[in-house]
Design an enzyme around this catalytic site. Structure first.
Site, PDB file in Angstrom:
ATOM      1  N   ASN A  70      -6.199  -5.606  -5.413  1.00 52.44           N
ATOM      2  CA  ASN A  70      -7.565  -4.919  -4.498  1.00 52.44           C
ATOM      3  C   ASN A  70      -7.220  -3.524  -4.733  1.00 52.44           C
ATOM      4  O   ASN A  70      -8.394  -2.905  -4.629  1.00 52.44           O
ATOM      5  CB  ASN A  70      -7.470  -5.688  -2.968  1.00 52.44           C
ATOM      6  CG  ASN A  70      -8.347  -4.459  -2.083  1.00 52.44           C
ATOM      7  OD1 ASN A  70      -9.578  -4.517  -2.385  1.00 52.44           O
ATOM      8  ND2 ASN A  70      -7.899  -3.703  -1.394  1.00 52.44           N
ATOM      9  N   ASP A 113       0.793  -1.178   0.081  1.00 52.27           N
ATOM     10  CA  ASP A 113      -0.154   0.152  -0.075  1.00 52.27           C
ATOM     11  C   ASP A 113       0.793   1.228  -0.014  1.00 52.27           C
ATOM     12  O   ASP A 113       2.346   1.290   0.354  1.00 52.27           O
ATOM     13  CB  ASP A 113      -0.808  -0.174   1.259  1.00 52.27           C
ATOM     14  CG  ASP A 113      -2.052   0.721   0.932  1.00 52.27           C
ATOM     15  OD1 ASP A 113      -2.166   2.006   0.884  1.00 52.27           O
ATOM     16  OD2 ASP A 113      -3.243   0.311   1.029  1.00 52.27           O
ATOM     17  N   ASP A 155       3.147   2.098  -4.603  1.00 55.83           N
ATOM     18  CA  ASP A 155       2.393   2.591  -5.486  1.00 55.83           C
ATOM     19  C   ASP A 155       1.975   1.958  -6.556  1.00 55.83           C
ATOM     20  O   ASP A 155       2.871   1.468  -7.443  1.00 55.83           O
ATOM     21  CB  ASP A 155       2.671   4.134  -5.764  1.00 55.83           C
ATOM     22  CG  ASP A 155       2.018   4.992  -6.825  1.00 55.83           C
ATOM     23  OD1 ASP A 155       0.860   4.233  -7.454  1.00 55.83           O
ATOM     24  OD2 ASP A 155       2.118   6.007  -6.839  1.00 55.83           O
ATOM     25  N   VAL A 156       0.826   1.087  -6.906  1.00 56.58           N
ATOM     26  CA  VAL A 156       0.677   0.332  -7.978  1.00 56.58           C
ATOM     27  C   VAL A 156       0.783   1.008  -9.287  1.00 56.58           C
ATOM     28  O   VAL A 156       0.972   0.128 -10.347  1.00 56.58           O
ATOM     29  CB  VAL A 156      -0.573  -0.429  -7.750  1.00 56.58           C
ATOM     30  CG1 VAL A 156      -0.664  -1.499  -6.480  1.00 56.58           C
ATOM     31  CG2 VAL A 156      -1.924   0.455  -7.796  1.00 56.58           C
ATOM     32  N   LYS A 216     -13.217  -0.484 -14.074  1.00 61.81           N
ATOM     33  CA  LYS A 216     -13.862  -1.729 -13.352  1.00 61.81           C
ATOM     34  C   LYS A 216     -14.543  -2.758 -14.411  1.00 61.81           C
ATOM     35  O   LYS A 216     -14.312  -3.867 -14.376  1.00 61.81           O
ATOM     36  CB  LYS A 216     -14.709  -1.368 -12.306  1.00 61.81           C
ATOM     37  CG  LYS A 216     -14.202  -0.700 -11.235  1.00 61.81           C
ATOM     38  CD  LYS A 216     -13.283  -1.424 -10.508  1.00 61.81           C
ATOM     39  CE  LYS A 216     -12.702  -0.782  -9.104  1.00 61.81           C
ATOM     40  NZ  LYS A 216     -11.489  -1.466  -8.569  1.00 61.81           N
ATOM     41  N   THR A 273     -17.036  -1.090   4.828  1.00 65.84           N
ATOM     42  CA  THR A 273     -15.774  -0.593   5.163  1.00 65.84           C
ATOM     43  C   THR A 273     -15.974   0.645   6.389  1.00 65.84           C
ATOM     44  O   THR A 273     -16.887   1.132   6.637  1.00 65.84           O
ATOM     45  CB  THR A 273     -14.923  -0.039   4.228  1.00 65.84           C
ATOM     46  OG1 THR A 273     -15.627   1.068   3.609  1.00 65.84           O
ATOM     47  CG2 THR A 273     -14.533  -1.187   3.088  1.00 65.84           C
ATOM     48  N   TYR A 284     -13.852   5.674 -14.001  1.00 64.48           N
ATOM     49  CA  TYR A 284     -13.861   4.575 -13.026  1.00 64.48           C
ATOM     50  C   TYR A 284     -14.778   3.415 -13.331  1.00 64.48           C
ATOM     51  O   TYR A 284     -14.059   2.134 -13.299  1.00 64.48           O
ATOM     52  CB  TYR A 284     -14.399   5.160 -11.401  1.00 64.48           C
ATOM     53  CG  TYR A 284     -14.570   3.887 -10.360  1.00 64.48           C
ATOM     54  CD1 TYR A 284     -13.345   3.647  -9.808  1.00 64.48           C
ATOM     55  CD2 TYR A 284     -15.783   3.470  -9.955  1.00 64.48           C
ATOM     56  CE1 TYR A 284     -13.560   2.626  -8.688  1.00 64.48           C
ATOM     57  CE2 TYR A 284     -15.910   2.468  -9.132  1.00 64.48           C
ATOM     58  CZ  TYR A 284     -14.695   2.029  -8.444  1.00 64.48           C
ATOM     59  OH  TYR A 284     -14.752   1.127  -7.431  1.00 64.48           O
TER      60      TYR A 284
END
Length: 239
Positions: A86, A36, A59-60, A158, A186, A154
């Site tokens: 995720n 993360d 940082d993906v 997805k 969450t 977004y």
């Protein structure tokens, strides 16, 4: 796949559903790489799991960070068997397409789609070396809904992640599956509900429990026959 003794990487694991997934895999017997950008909460997730977990700042959107993440699994724990893509989000953060500059909406595509593709690509070789593995992509019902969405980029990302999952299915040494949840229960969801007026709260959907998402993810990892499978977990209407 028997999870005891396996090595898992979970991206976006500092808080929320990522933390819940990382902790669940740890409880199932996996060594876990917690990845993360949030160093404080990421380190806390690893601490909650225990000595079989390590936090790696990632940082993906950075190819170098993703490579370091995969290397951490191999160097620290001796292999890689499970990858949970995720990390993502930002669908609630404006500005959105078409008002957002191209670089802004493109960054959401990178965060929610291409980062998972690149992480998967990097994980394939070590998974084969480790005897085989499983990838689970966490998408969103925004990618399957037909109505308008406040963040088209977004929703498109997805949708792309879902189709990438079904198109990939299986490669030598790796199975790819996905879970498509609605609004997940969450900490942020709880805060959003608390901030609503009583009338709005009564009309809001019931978020999907995090344990329910974790159950599906673990089952997709365990089931050696699961490949290219998508499990949709919509939130529920009240009443």
């Amino acid at each position: 796949m028997e999870l005891t003794g396996k090595v898992a990487v979970v991206t976006g694991a500092a808080v929320g559903i990522g933390r819940a997934l990382a902790r669940r895999l740890g409880a199932e017997g996996c060594a876990v790489v917690v990845a993360d950008v949030d160093a404080e909460n990421g380190a806390r997730t690893a601490e909650l799991i225990g000595p079989t977990a390590v936090f790696v700042p990632v940082d993906v959107r950075s190819d170098g960070d993703l490579s370091a993440m995969v290397a951490a699994a191999v160097d620290r724990f001796g292999g890689l068997h499970v990858l949970i893509n995720n990390a993502g989000g930002g669908g609630h953060i404006g500005p959105h397409f078409p008002d957002a500059p191209a670089a802004v909406w493109a960054a959401k595509l990178e965060l929610n789609l291409t980062s998972a593709m690149r992480a998967t690509q990097l994980a394939l070789a070590p998974m084969r070396t480790s005897g085989g593995g499983a990838v689970v992509n966490v998408a969103s019902v925004a990618g399957v809904d037909a109505e308008a969405h406040r963040s088209p980029e977004y929703a498109a990302a997805k949708a792309g992640l879902i189709r990438f999952t079904t198109a990939a299915g299986t490669w030598p040494g790796a199975r790819v599956n996905g879970v498509v949840p609605g609004w997940i229960a969450t900490e942020r969801a709880a805060a959003e509900l608390a901030a609503m007026t009583p009338a709005a709260r009564a009309a809001a959907p019931i978020p999907v429990p995090m344990d329910e998402v974790a159950d599906v993810v673990v089952e997709l990892v365990r089931d050696d026959a699961a490949a290219g499978r998508i499990v949709v977990l919509p939130d529920r209407a009240r009443g």
